[in-house]
Design a protein around this motif. Structure first.
Motif, PDB file in Angstrom:
ATOM      1  N   GLN A 158       1.023   4.465  -2.968  1.00 38.46           N
ATOM      2  CA  GLN A 158       0.786   5.567  -2.605  1.00 38.46           C
ATOM      3  C   GLN A 158       1.973   6.511  -2.868  1.00 38.46           C
ATOM      4  O   GLN A 158       1.580   7.621  -3.514  1.00 38.46           O
ATOM      5  CB  GLN A 158       0.622   5.851  -1.216  1.00 38.46           C
ATOM      6  CG  GLN A 158      -0.880   5.210  -0.455  1.00 38.46           C
ATOM      7  CD  GLN A 158      -0.895   5.243   0.951  1.00 38.46           C
ATOM      8  OE1 GLN A 158       0.005   5.478   1.694  1.00 38.46           O
ATOM      9  NE2 GLN A 158      -1.990   5.134   1.491  1.00 38.46           N
ATOM     10  N   LEU A 208      -7.052  -2.129  -2.500  1.00 37.97           N
ATOM     11  CA  LEU A 208      -6.533  -2.456  -1.290  1.00 37.97           C
ATOM     12  C   LEU A 208      -7.200  -1.706  -0.024  1.00 37.97           C
ATOM     13  O   LEU A 208      -7.383  -2.538   0.784  1.00 37.97           O
ATOM     14  CB  LEU A 208      -4.898  -1.791  -1.119  1.00 37.97           C
ATOM     15  CG  LEU A 208      -4.061  -2.589  -2.112  1.00 37.97           C
ATOM     16  CD1 LEU A 208      -2.474  -1.964  -1.744  1.00 37.97           C
ATOM     17  CD2 LEU A 208      -3.763  -4.129  -1.393  1.00 37.97           C
ATOM     18  N   VAL A 209      -7.756  -0.648  -0.413  1.00 39.93           N
ATOM     19  CA  VAL A 209      -8.672   0.034   0.818  1.00 39.93           C
ATOM     20  C   VAL A 209      -9.963  -0.823   0.867  1.00 39.93           C
ATOM     21  O   VAL A 209     -10.449  -0.969   2.003  1.00 39.93           O
ATOM     22  CB  VAL A 209      -8.810   1.429   0.421  1.00 39.93           C
ATOM     23  CG1 VAL A 209     -10.176   2.041   1.194  1.00 39.93           C
ATOM     24  CG2 VAL A 209      -7.808   2.368   0.587  1.00 39.93           C
ATOM     25  N   ARG A 210     -10.493  -1.354  -0.277  1.00 37.68           N
ATOM     26  CA  ARG A 210     -11.618  -1.880   0.043  1.00 37.68           C
ATOM     27  C   ARG A 210     -11.671  -3.414   0.710  1.00 37.68           C
ATOM     28  O   ARG A 210     -12.500  -3.940   1.484  1.00 37.68           O
ATOM     29  CB  ARG A 210     -12.356  -2.170  -1.476  1.00 37.68           C
ATOM     30  CG  ARG A 210     -13.776  -2.785  -1.718  1.00 37.68           C
ATOM     31  CD  ARG A 210     -14.319  -2.634  -2.972  1.00 37.68           C
ATOM     32  NE  ARG A 210     -15.593  -3.233  -2.748  1.00 37.68           N
ATOM     33  CZ  ARG A 210     -16.628  -2.948  -3.679  1.00 37.68           C
ATOM     34  NH1 ARG A 210     -16.281  -2.656  -4.825  1.00 37.68           N
ATOM     35  NH2 ARG A 210     -17.868  -3.278  -3.704  1.00 37.68           N
ATOM     36  N   GLU A 212       0.843  -1.053   0.087  1.00 41.10           N
ATOM     37  CA  GLU A 212       0.081   0.029  -0.066  1.00 41.10           C
ATOM     38  C   GLU A 212       0.648   1.334  -0.172  1.00 41.10           C
ATOM     39  O   GLU A 212       0.767   2.254  -0.602  1.00 41.10           O
ATOM     40  CB  GLU A 212      -1.021  -0.078   1.246  1.00 41.10           C
ATOM     41  CG  GLU A 212      -1.853   1.181   1.120  1.00 41.10           C
ATOM     42  CD  GLU A 212      -2.701   0.977   2.525  1.00 41.10           C
ATOM     43  OE1 GLU A 212      -3.472   1.844   2.529  1.00 41.10           O
ATOM     44  OE2 GLU A 212      -2.771  -0.059   3.019  1.00 41.10           O
ATOM     45  N   GLY A 219      -9.278  -4.198   2.645  1.00 38.99           N
ATOM     46  CA  GLY A 219      -8.752  -3.780   4.040  1.00 38.99           C
ATOM     47  C   GLY A 219      -7.461  -4.556   4.445  1.00 38.99           C
ATOM     48  O   GLY A 219      -7.203  -4.992   5.357  1.00 38.99           O
ATOM     49  N   THR A 243      -4.903   1.336  -5.283  1.00 34.35           N
ATOM     50  CA  THR A 243      -5.271   1.461  -3.989  1.00 34.35           C
ATOM     51  C   THR A 243      -6.647   1.614  -3.688  1.00 34.35           C
ATOM     52  O   THR A 243      -6.806   1.186  -2.350  1.00 34.35           O
ATOM     53  CB  THR A 243      -4.776   3.210  -3.901  1.00 34.35           C
ATOM     54  OG1 THR A 243      -3.562   3.480  -4.407  1.00 34.35           O
ATOM     55  CG2 THR A 243      -4.970   3.943  -2.633  1.00 34.35           C
ATOM     56  N   GLY A 244      -7.665   1.897  -4.525  1.00 33.07           N
ATOM     57  CA  GLY A 244      -9.185   1.642  -4.015  1.00 33.07           C
ATOM     58  C   GLY A 244      -9.282  -0.072  -3.658  1.00 33.07           C
ATOM     59  O   GLY A 244     -10.145  -0.038  -2.941  1.00 33.07           O
TER      60      GLY A 244
END
Length: 78
Positions: free
Chosen positions: A6, A73-75, A2, A77, A70-71
């Motif tokens: 970024q 990985l955020v989704r 992540e 978690g 990134t989206g």
């Protein structure tokens, strides 16, 4: 992973802004309002513009891939 995405996103964002600002204005928008519409014969060659377009598209695609990664990985978690 992540953190790497970024960092790629930040670098590609800055590069994309700089590359877009390097482009010459084509329309009659705000650039012509402030005197940018004056054409000069020494403004650059078409080869440079084509290479700038290619580089902008390449950096833009890297930016989109970093956004999607990134989206995801955020989704998920992670």
């Amino acid at each position: 992973m992540e953190l790497a995405l970024q960092i790629v996103l930040i670098i590609s964002s800055v590069l994309l802004v700089l590359l877009i600002l390097l482009h010459r204005g084509r329309g009659g928008g705000l650039s012509s309002l402030f005197g940018g519409g004056v054409q000069s014969s020494l403004s650059g060659s078409s080869v440079v513009e084509k290479n700038l377009d290619r580089l902008t598209l390449f950096v833009g695609s890297i930016w989109v891939i970093a956004i999607i990664g990134t989206g995801l990985l955020v989704r998920v978690g992670v």
